[in-house]
Design an enzyme around this catalytic site. Structure first.
Site, PDB file in Angstrom:
ATOM      1  N   THR A 132      -7.639 -46.189 -49.524  1.00  0.00           N
ATOM      2  CA  THR A 132      -8.438 -46.036 -48.304  1.00  0.00           C
ATOM      3  C   THR A 132      -7.659 -45.273 -47.245  1.00  0.00           C
ATOM      4  O   THR A 132      -6.414 -45.304 -47.239  1.00  0.00           O
ATOM      5  CB  THR A 132      -8.825 -47.423 -47.751  1.00  0.00           C
ATOM      6  OG1 THR A 132      -9.435 -47.270 -46.472  1.00  0.00           O
ATOM      7  CG2 THR A 132      -7.609 -48.321 -47.585  1.00  0.00           C
ATOM      8  N   ASP A 133      -8.380 -44.637 -46.322  1.00  0.00           N
ATOM      9  CA  ASP A 133      -7.721 -43.960 -45.207  1.00  0.00           C
ATOM     10  C   ASP A 133      -7.023 -44.950 -44.278  1.00  0.00           C
ATOM     11  O   ASP A 133      -6.126 -44.581 -43.505  1.00  0.00           O
ATOM     12  CB  ASP A 133      -8.724 -43.114 -44.415  1.00  0.00           C
ATOM     13  CG  ASP A 133      -9.887 -43.919 -43.838  1.00  0.00           C
ATOM     14  OD1 ASP A 133      -9.982 -45.129 -44.127  1.00  0.00           O
ATOM     15  OD2 ASP A 133     -10.704 -43.329 -43.116  1.00  0.00           O
TER      16      ASP A 133
END
Length: 673
Positions: A132-133
């Protein structure tokens, strides 16, 4: 640029949101690829997300947990998996604040299990880890360049911390063992099929119901949103063109404040923003901004295709056309929906159609397959609700196992007998995946042929079943969140100075075994001690079992009535006619730990034979002999003791004393007129 062509792909978590779009896309576009989907069907998963693929011959669905090493290894080997796309994870930040340990278990431990299986099998050519970012942490508000793939990881919440931890494992296995790993880090994704704990589907469903849209804090937080089909295409590109050892950001430079997302939603639903937007308490920590540099992925030929306005309209159209896709999601629509996340993973708190639309024809029963093969949908009229109870019983040919089956039939409890051998973990997994029980009863074990003396000359066989097999079953049950009712023995004690014969002082559940006279008893004491480490086991100490079937050669009364001579020692005993139904009730109550599973009090051999003479055969005669005389005709000494049944009596006050139970359940029904 070299391209990679997979053959057999395992996609974890593919009944969830993003992975279902990826799976459906690959199945549709690449009929030569075999796609195996593994998903435990937690609250945010839905088999209906895979409806487009159900009739495809290159698709198989397996219900299971990535935390089960046995299952993962079995699938990699039997399905000849060469590629893994690992999406399975707990992802909702709100939940991570309320139940962070569950995120560690799923996101870190689950990933570790997969990596270790890849190392052991040595057949994986690509391992794509979906991150995930949020692992980058908060981006500065005035930054004009986004985080690139080599940026430092600075997670700020339990969810992102577990994803960063999983990434470290992936990187380590790549470097230490040469696993061909690729990692992706993506922005927020939206579109059809998403569980409505996330912002956009939550806003849509609330707007459809005319309810306010809750915003954490002041709504100034900035996020980037990608439409699900664009993201599915990104994974298609990374699968075929991504370089081993590399990380790829999947992002967009188009950013939106949360307040602006809410206003866009109000506009599309013709709602007044001033009246429809409600500001609520913020998260414990809410990153202000995530901003990615996506140039590396663009160099592989991918680019965002769907405009925000178009994607949002398509998503709204889908939810308005499928308002009941997720069943009752009122809990998810709360501002902070943590109650949907429970330890151990749970199905959603609804009876959605996906829980009942596959019947037994969809279950793969062969030894080469595990789980559900998704085939043709069943009409709603033929759907049946999942039974509240279903027992898996081991020990079909045994006395207690056979009686348990008859009891289940009498009480109309669905049950099946296990086909696997206790010492074979893969067979146990097949049983559990096929039967899908709510409880497991273990009435299997080696007691000796015709008696425990056999165990003295067959020690390895006794260990294999009584120790290794029982532990195997307990371990597999624990991995699947199942309670195991384990029929053990009380023949692990003998009268001693603290518990003298005739004193009425019985051995309690917490007392340590003191009888080592027979190898059978040694194995039973050993496994009982080891099973204390398993919190999913209920151990029932049975002693000298008796039933109303006086023709059964295993019945203690039948045995001593046929002996030439018998000893005369008071013992605790188990009247099966009374206590086996109690074992089923104990399962229903999910009782655990060790229980002395006998009727209160003791009865001697002579007292039983006196009853036998009174009720069954007035002409019956017998002869006693001493323990010393008995020792000359047996190989292994026998256990004699009294067990304290007060714990069981407290739980079941109606439990009769041993002599009362003998008369009511055994001798009165068999009384000769």
């Amino acid at each position: 640029m070299a391209t990679y062509t997979p053959k057999n792909i395992l996609i974890t978590g593919a009944a969830g949101f993003i992975a279902s779009h990826v799976a459906n896309r690959l199945i549709r576009s690449y009929p030569d690829y075999k796609i195996v989907v593994l998903d435990k069907l937690d609250y945010c998963s839905n088999l209906k997300n895979l409806n487009p693929s159900r009739s495809s011959p290159n698709f198989k669905f397996v219900k299971g947990d990535i935390g089960s090493a046995d299952l993962v290894n079995y699938l990699l080997i039997t399905e000849s998996i060469d590629t893994i796309m690992h999406f399975a994870a707990q992802t909702h930040v709100d939940n991570s604040f309320g139940n962070s340990f569950e995120f560690t278990k799923n996101n870190i431990y689950g990933t570790h299990v997969l990596l270790e299986a890849c190392k052991v099998t040595g057949q994986i050519r690509r391992f794509i880890h979906v991150s995930t970012d949020e692992v980058y942490g908060e981006t500065e508000e005035d930054a004009v360049v986004g985080n690139h793939e080599a940026s430092q990881l600075l997670p700020t919440n339990p969810y992102s911390a577990t994803k960063a931890g999983a990434e470290m494992l992936v990187m380590a296995y790549g470097r230490s063992y040469g696993l061909p790993v690729i990692t992706t880090r993506g922005n927020n994704v939206y579109g059809p099929n998403q569980f409505p704990e996330k912002l956009i589907p939550k806003f849509i469903l609330l707007a459809m119901r005319g309810k306010p849209l809750p915003i954490h804090g002041d709504g100034s937080n900035v996020r980037s949103y990608l439409y699900c089909e664009d993201v599915a295409e990104a994974f298609e590109v990374i699968l075929h063109k991504g370089e081993v050892g590399h990380v790829y950001n999947i992002g967009t430079k188009r950013e939106r404040r949360v307040i602006d997302v809410a206003k866009d939603m109000c506009k599309l639903f013709n709602m007044d923003p001033e009246a429809s937007i409600k500001f609520v308490e913020n998260r414990p920590f809410n990153d202000q901004r995530y901003f990615l540099d996506d140039e590396k992925l663009k160099s592989l030929g991918w680019s965002e295709r769907t405009r925000w306005e178009d994607g949002l309209k398509k998503t709204i159209e889908w939810y308005t056309s499928n308002p009941n896709w997720w069943g009752d999601v009122s809990g998810a629509l709360l501002p902070h929906p943590r109650m949907l996340m429970m330890p151990g993973g749970v199905d959603r708190l609804v009876d959605g159609p996906e829980n009942a639309e596959f019947d037994s024809d969809d279950v793969a029963n062969s030894g080469s397959q595990i789980g559900i093969v998704v085939t043709t949908p069943k009409s709603s009229s033929t759907s049946t609700k999942k039974p509240s109870l279903k027992f898996l019983i081991y020990g079909r040919t045994g006395w207690i196992g056979g009686l348990l089956g008859k009891l289940c039939e009498k009480q109309k409890i669905p049950y099946e007998y296990g086909r696997g051998r206790l010492e074979d973990r893969s067979q146990l997994l097949v049983d559990i995946q096929t039967v899908k029980p709510t409880h497991v009863f273990n009435a299997a074990g080696v007691t000796g042929r015709p008696n425990v003396d056999w165990c003295e000359s067959h020690k390895t066989e006794t260990i294999r079943t009584n120790v290794s097999g029982t532990l195997n079953l307990a371990d597999v049950c624990r991995e699947h969140g199942l309670l195991m009712m384990n029929f053990a023995t009380g023949c692990i004690f003998e009268y001693d100075a603290k518990h003298p014969e005739g004193s009425g002082i019985g051995f309690k559940e917490e007392d340590k075994p003191n009888f080592t006279g027979s190898f059978y008893s040694k194995t039973k004491a050993m496994v009982e001690e080891l099973l204390k480490e398993y919190d999913n086991v209920c151990t029932l100490r049975v002693r000298m079992p008796i039933s109303s079937d006086l023709n059964n050669p295993r019945n203690f009364i039948t045995k001593i009535a046929r002996y030439d001579k018998v000893v005369n020692i008071p013992n605790s005993m188990t009247i099966l006619d009374e206590l086996l139904p109690i074992s089923i009730e104990m399962a229903k109550r999910n009782l655990r730990g060790i229980w002395n599973f006998t009727n209160p009090g003791v009865v001697s051999h002579n007292e039983i034979l006196e009853m036998y003479k009174k009720y069954i055969n007035p002409e019956f005669k017998w002869v006693n002999f001493t323990l010393e005389e008995q020792a000359r005709v047996i190989v292994a000494p026998r256990s004699n003791n009294e067990l304290d049944a007060s714990k069981l009596k407290k739980e079941f006050p109606e439990l009769m004393s041993i002599k009362e139970s003998l008369i009511k359940y055994v001798f009165e029904p068999n009384k000769k007129q």
